[in-house]
Design a protein around this motif. Structure first.
Motif, mmCIF file in Angstrom:
data_model
loop_
_atom_site.group_PDB
_atom_site.id
_atom_site.type_symbol
_atom_site.label_atom_id
_atom_site.label_comp_id
_atom_site.label_asym_id
_atom_site.label_seq_id
_atom_site.Cartn_x
_atom_site.Cartn_y
_atom_site.Cartn_z
ATOM 1 N N ALA A 28 -5.832 -4.169 6.653
ATOM 2 C CA ALA A 28 -5.886 -4.661 5.492
ATOM 3 C C ALA A 28 -7.045 -3.839 4.318
ATOM 4 O O ALA A 28 -7.199 -3.784 3.542
ATOM 5 C CB ALA A 28 -6.078 -5.818 4.888
ATOM 6 N N LYS A 67 -7.002 -5.206 -5.494
ATOM 7 C CA LYS A 67 -7.202 -4.430 -3.744
ATOM 8 C C LYS A 67 -8.423 -5.267 -3.595
ATOM 9 O O LYS A 67 -9.577 -5.678 -3.804
ATOM 10 C CB LYS A 67 -8.251 -3.167 -4.260
ATOM 11 C CG LYS A 67 -8.767 -2.732 -2.992
ATOM 12 C CD LYS A 67 -9.105 -1.271 -2.444
ATOM 13 C CE LYS A 67 -9.955 -0.754 -1.454
ATOM 14 N NZ LYS A 67 -8.832 -1.220 -1.004
ATOM 15 N N VAL A 100 -4.592 -11.523 1.920
ATOM 16 C CA VAL A 100 -4.761 -10.156 1.339
ATOM 17 C C VAL A 100 -3.617 -10.344 -0.231
ATOM 18 O O VAL A 100 -4.016 -9.860 -0.769
ATOM 19 C CB VAL A 100 -5.016 -9.692 2.428
ATOM 20 C CG1 VAL A 100 -4.402 -8.209 1.855
ATOM 21 C CG2 VAL A 100 -6.014 -9.824 3.343
ATOM 22 N N ASN A 101 -2.917 -10.886 0.571
ATOM 23 C CA ASN A 101 -1.356 -10.872 -0.047
ATOM 24 C C ASN A 101 -1.594 -11.223 -1.048
ATOM 25 O O ASN A 101 -0.831 -11.024 -2.451
ATOM 26 C CB ASN A 101 -0.476 -10.811 0.757
ATOM 27 C CG ASN A 101 -0.303 -10.564 1.917
ATOM 28 O OD1 ASN A 101 -0.333 -9.309 2.207
ATOM 29 N ND2 ASN A 101 1.082 -10.595 3.503
ATOM 30 N N GLY A 104 -11.161 -9.425 -4.111
ATOM 31 C CA GLY A 104 -10.462 -8.414 -4.177
ATOM 32 C C GLY A 104 -10.948 -8.373 -5.905
ATOM 33 O O GLY A 104 -11.135 -8.487 -7.072
ATOM 34 N N VAL A 152 1.814 -2.795 -2.217
ATOM 35 C CA VAL A 152 1.890 -3.042 -3.955
ATOM 36 C C VAL A 152 0.876 -2.368 -3.893
ATOM 37 O O VAL A 152 1.222 -1.380 -5.253
ATOM 38 C CB VAL A 152 0.936 -4.324 -3.943
ATOM 39 C CG1 VAL A 152 -0.584 -4.298 -5.575
ATOM 40 C CG2 VAL A 152 1.422 -5.644 -3.258
ATOM 41 N N GLU A 153 -0.068 -1.718 -3.525
ATOM 42 C CA GLU A 153 -0.524 0.052 -3.952
ATOM 43 C C GLU A 153 0.460 1.208 -3.771
ATOM 44 O O GLU A 153 0.708 1.508 -4.858
ATOM 45 C CB GLU A 153 -1.918 0.511 -2.436
ATOM 46 C CG GLU A 153 -2.987 1.364 -3.279
ATOM 47 C CD GLU A 153 -3.492 2.026 -2.252
ATOM 48 O OE1 GLU A 153 -5.002 1.597 -2.680
ATOM 49 O OE2 GLU A 153 -3.037 1.728 -1.040
ATOM 50 N N GLN A 204 -6.733 -3.989 -10.226
ATOM 51 C CA GLN A 204 -6.669 -2.057 -10.358
ATOM 52 C C GLN A 204 -6.350 -2.489 -12.137
ATOM 53 O O GLN A 204 -5.988 -3.439 -12.271
ATOM 54 C CB GLN A 204 -5.594 -1.864 -9.743
ATOM 55 C CG GLN A 204 -5.508 -2.217 -8.523
ATOM 56 C CD GLN A 204 -7.531 -1.255 -7.771
ATOM 57 O OE1 GLN A 204 -6.707 0.052 -7.477
ATOM 58 N NE2 GLN A 204 -8.432 -2.042 -7.186
ATOM 59 N N ALA A 209 -3.022 -9.025 -3.508
ATOM 60 C CA ALA A 209 -2.153 -8.230 -3.863
ATOM 61 C C ALA A 209 -1.850 -8.573 -4.565
ATOM 62 O O ALA A 209 -0.862 -7.548 -5.823
ATOM 63 C CB ALA A 209 -1.919 -7.215 -2.681
ATOM 64 N N CYS A 210 -0.468 -9.177 -4.451
ATOM 65 C CA CYS A 210 0.212 -10.076 -5.284
ATOM 66 C C CYS A 210 -0.456 -9.945 -7.374
ATOM 67 O O CYS A 210 0.514 -9.658 -8.256
ATOM 68 C CB CYS A 210 0.633 -11.410 -4.950
ATOM 69 S SG CYS A 210 2.083 -11.306 -4.089
ATOM 70 N N TRP A 238 -1.284 -5.162 1.135
ATOM 71 C CA TRP A 238 -2.406 -4.421 -0.500
ATOM 72 C C TRP A 238 -1.447 -3.015 0.067
ATOM 73 O O TRP A 238 -0.939 -2.783 -1.096
ATOM 74 C CB TRP A 238 -3.096 -4.353 0.194
ATOM 75 C CG TRP A 238 -3.972 -2.983 -0.693
ATOM 76 C CD1 TRP A 238 -4.643 -2.152 0.004
ATOM 77 C CD2 TRP A 238 -4.061 -3.638 -2.074
ATOM 78 N NE1 TRP A 238 -4.995 -1.750 -1.597
ATOM 79 C CE2 TRP A 238 -4.750 -2.601 -2.560
ATOM 80 C CE3 TRP A 238 -3.387 -3.846 -3.003
ATOM 81 C CZ2 TRP A 238 -4.907 -1.960 -3.637
ATOM 82 C CZ3 TRP A 238 -3.244 -3.766 -4.557
ATOM 83 C CH2 TRP A 238 -4.328 -2.447 -4.960
#
Length: 334
Positions: A118, A85, A76-77, A146, A202-203, A149, A80-81, A199
């Motif tokens: 998450a 999403k 997940v991370n 993911g 980061v969001e 964005q 996110a990096c 996430w």
């Protein structure tokens, strides 16, 4: 002499980079092949990020989580990096014959709970059982997808002179936790892994500004290794201020006793972020309101001098070259 794979090849430093370049990149190279945490792929009506990660942590249970929680957070991370999403995960288990079913259910429960936090769905998987002694308890591999964005463009190659270097939390806790769980060192220290899905962290940054150049998950090799990777990829220098680097007191105490540097201990809930200096105060303010980023801080800056090098301003005011990341400090931390 025959060349063989060593533990150092899994440390995330120089030897890992050489292994990737000389073997994997040499055979797998294509326009989408990346050195970042996840590949960004064009799917026609938008872009997705895709990442995969294997987890062989020893011990498989530790203060703050277990291999199941870690396997969700790690992938997940990585998504996110890249500003993506996280949406879907698949997982693969390799389980040693004789592994307790109660422990397997506990691992699955951690995965369920962490995936829910998450916001991802585990949609497929695979299970293999290996003979006694062929696997050390349990290994897990997760793959994630993911949605990127809009307006986000991050990469280890995008750092620019003048950028602020930010960490989203205190450093070295996961590596220190695994060390204390693994070794009979006679050290009584209350250290808990920072393992967490990021996430949301980061969001919150992207809602503050999308003008972020680099986001990296400082896992294997810690913050120091990640900074050297970014300095090399972006052809820039990086200058750190030791007094500004957040380290939990217990972690610093353990490192002092054992002669370790928290900059090279793994994290599983701390990101390294590069953004323009003018955006840094708002980013840090936002981060310090977050669940997993209360200790966020600016720890340095990007320079146009000494490209590929990382320097450290010490507590006494002198400036020294941060040691190059070398062999495996602590194998099997993730």
């Amino acid at each position: 002499m025959e060349k063989v794979v060593t533990l150092a090849h899994g440390a995330g430093g120089k030897q890992t980079a050489e292994l990737i370049d000389q073997v994997f990149k040499a055979h797998f190279s294509n326009p989408e092949f990346t050195a970042d945490d996840a590949a960004v792929l064009d799917v026609g009506d938008g872009k997705i990020a895709m990442s995969t990660d294997g987890f062989i942590v020893s011990p498989y249970e530790f203060n703050g989580g277990n291999i199941g929680k870690l396997s969700i957070c790690g992938t997940v991370n990585d998504l996110a990096c890249m500003g993506a999403k996280p949406l879907y995960l698949t997982c693969s288990f390799v389980i040693e014959e004789g592994f307790p079913l109660e422990k397997l259910e506990e691992i699955a429960s951690y995965m369920e709970e962490t995936a829910a936090e998450a916001g991802v769905k585990i949609v497929a998987g695979d299970t293999k059982v290996a003979g006694k002694g062929q696997v050390d308890h349990i290994f897990i591999t997760t793959t994630g997808v993911g949605k990127l964005q809009e307006g986000v463009h991050t990469s280890g190659a995008f750092a620019k002179p003048g950028d602020a270097v930010i960490v989203t939390g205190d450093i070295g806790r996961h590596g220190c936790t695994i060390l204390l769980a693994r070794e009979d060192l006679g050290i009584d220290a209350d250290v808990k892994s920072d393992c967490a899905p990021l996430w949301g962290t980061v969001e919150s940054m992207l809602k503050t500004t999308k003008d972020i150049h680099v986001i990296r998950d400082a896992t294997r090799g810690g913050v120091g290794t990640v900074l050297y990777e970014i300095a090399e990829e972006s052809h820039v220098g990086i200058r750190l201020d030791a007094e500004k680097i957040p380290v939990e007191g217990a972690v610093q105490g353990v490192c002092s006793m054992l002669g370790l540097d928290p900059l090279y201990l793994a994290n599983e809930g701390t990101l390294v972020v590069f953004a323009p200096q003018e955006a840094a105060p708002a980013l840090v303010e936002t981060l310090q309101k977050g669940k997993y980023s209360k200790h966020a801080a600016v720890i340095g800056e990007v320079t146009d001098t000494m490209p590929g090098k990382v320097t450290l301003k010490t507590e006494i005011g002198s400036e020294t070259l941060l040691p190059l990341p070398g062999g495996e400090l602590l194998p099997r931390i993730c």
